[in-house]
Design a protein around this motif. Structure first.
Motif, PDB file in Angstrom:
ATOM      1  N   ASP A   1      -4.316  -1.595   6.858  1.00  0.00           N
ATOM      2  CA  ASP A   1      -3.352  -1.412   5.769  1.00  0.00           C
ATOM      3  C   ASP A   1      -3.421  -0.022   5.159  1.00  0.00           C
ATOM      4  OD1 ASP A   1      -2.263  -3.936   5.978  1.00  0.00           O
ATOM      5  OD2 ASP A   1      -3.679  -4.840   4.583  1.00  0.00           O
ATOM      6  N   SER A   2      -4.624   0.503   4.978  1.00  0.00           N
ATOM      7  CA  SER A   2      -4.765   1.817   4.362  1.00  0.00           C
ATOM      8  C   SER A   2      -4.265   2.917   5.285  1.00  0.00           C
ATOM      9  CB  SER A   2      -6.235   2.054   3.996  1.00  0.00           C
ATOM     10  OG  SER A   2      -6.663   1.120   3.028  1.00  0.00           O
TER      11      SER A   2
ATOM     12  N   HIS B   1       0.872  -1.162   0.000  1.00  0.00           N
ATOM     13  CA  HIS B   1       0.000   0.000   0.000  1.00  0.00           C
ATOM     14  C   HIS B   1       0.917   1.222   0.000  1.00  0.00           C
ATOM     15  CE1 HIS B   1      -3.012  -2.923   1.294  1.00  0.00           C
ATOM     16  NE2 HIS B   1      -3.942  -2.020   1.021  1.00  0.00           N
TER      17      HIS B   1
ATOM     18  N   VAL C   1      -2.696   0.389  -4.024  1.00  0.00           N
ATOM     19  CA  VAL C   1      -1.942  -0.862  -3.918  1.00  0.00           C
ATOM     20  C   VAL C   1      -1.113  -1.024  -5.176  1.00  0.00           C
ATOM     21  CG1 VAL C   1      -2.069  -3.365  -3.668  1.00  0.00           C
ATOM     22  CG2 VAL C   1      -3.731  -1.917  -2.489  1.00  0.00           C
TER      23      VAL C   1
END
Length: 215
Positions: A99-100, A16, A32
């Motif tokens: 993750d973001s 990411h 991504v």
């Protein structure tokens, strides 16, 4: 620290990533990107219109492809400790790992904790760091394999560790030579074997034993 950066949250085979023009000034949304040359080149050029630095966590083998590519194109690269990003994450309103959001967390470490951010240049210190990680990995494997061996030994040779240390060269030689307690005919025979045998440990870790007699 200040200035534009691209923050990478590295995973297996992809990352990411998000560009930042400055502290609290994202240049776009989280994206991504695959760990291949064309995908990385295209995305990095799109993230910022200036000369950004790359920021990522120490992630071991997963990040090697990304690190090699960034070094190959001469992009300034900074690596941070996962412990540092964890501290920043806990101080945020929503501390759950995501993750973001991790791209923002990693960028925060760069901008706010610059004293502890180490530049990775692939030189001597970079190689030493890699060797240190590999050494810790081997130590972990050693602990696992010793535990596995000890469990098997306890099944086949109950109480062996109460007589002698199970990991000494001589005790390993006895187990390798006799295979099972039923193969031992006498204590004197074992003592004679240990007196006469030559124990060699090959580079593969295999124990090689030669003996001048049968016991």
């Amino acid at each position: 620290m200040d200035g534009p950066v691209i923050s990478f949250d590295v995973s297996k085979g992809s990352s990411h990533m998000r560009g930042f023009l400055g502290h609290g000034r994202p240049a776009g949304k989280v994206a991504v990107v695959r760990h291949d040359r064309d995908a990385l080149r295209e995305r990095i050029l799109r993230e910022t219109g200036s000369d950004p630095a790359a920021v990522h966590e120490h992630t071991g083998v997963y990040g090697h492809v990304l690190e090699r590519y960034l070094d190959a194109i001469g992009m300034r690269r900074y690596a941070i400790s996962p412990l540092e990003s964890a501290k920043v994450r806990k101080s945020m309103v929503r501390p759950t790992k995501n993750d973001s959001l991790d791209c923002t967390t990693i960028a925060e470490v760069y901008y706010l904790r610059d004293v502890r951010v180490a530049r990775t240049d692939g030189g001597t210190y970079g190689r030493l760091r890699e060797m240190s990680r590999h050494y810790r990995y081997l130590l972990g494997l050693k602990v696992i394999e010793k535990g596995r061996y000890f469990r098997c030994l306890d099944d086949v040779w109950p109480g062996f560790d109460e007589v002698v240390g199970p990991f000494s060269e001589k005790s390993l030689a006895v187990v390798a030579h006799y295979g099972h307690p039923s193969g031992i005919r006498s204590v004197a025979g074992v003592m004679a074997f240990l007196d006469n045998c030559l124990i060699k440990i090959a580079s593969s870790g295999e124990i090689k034993i030669t003996s001048s007699g049968e016991n």
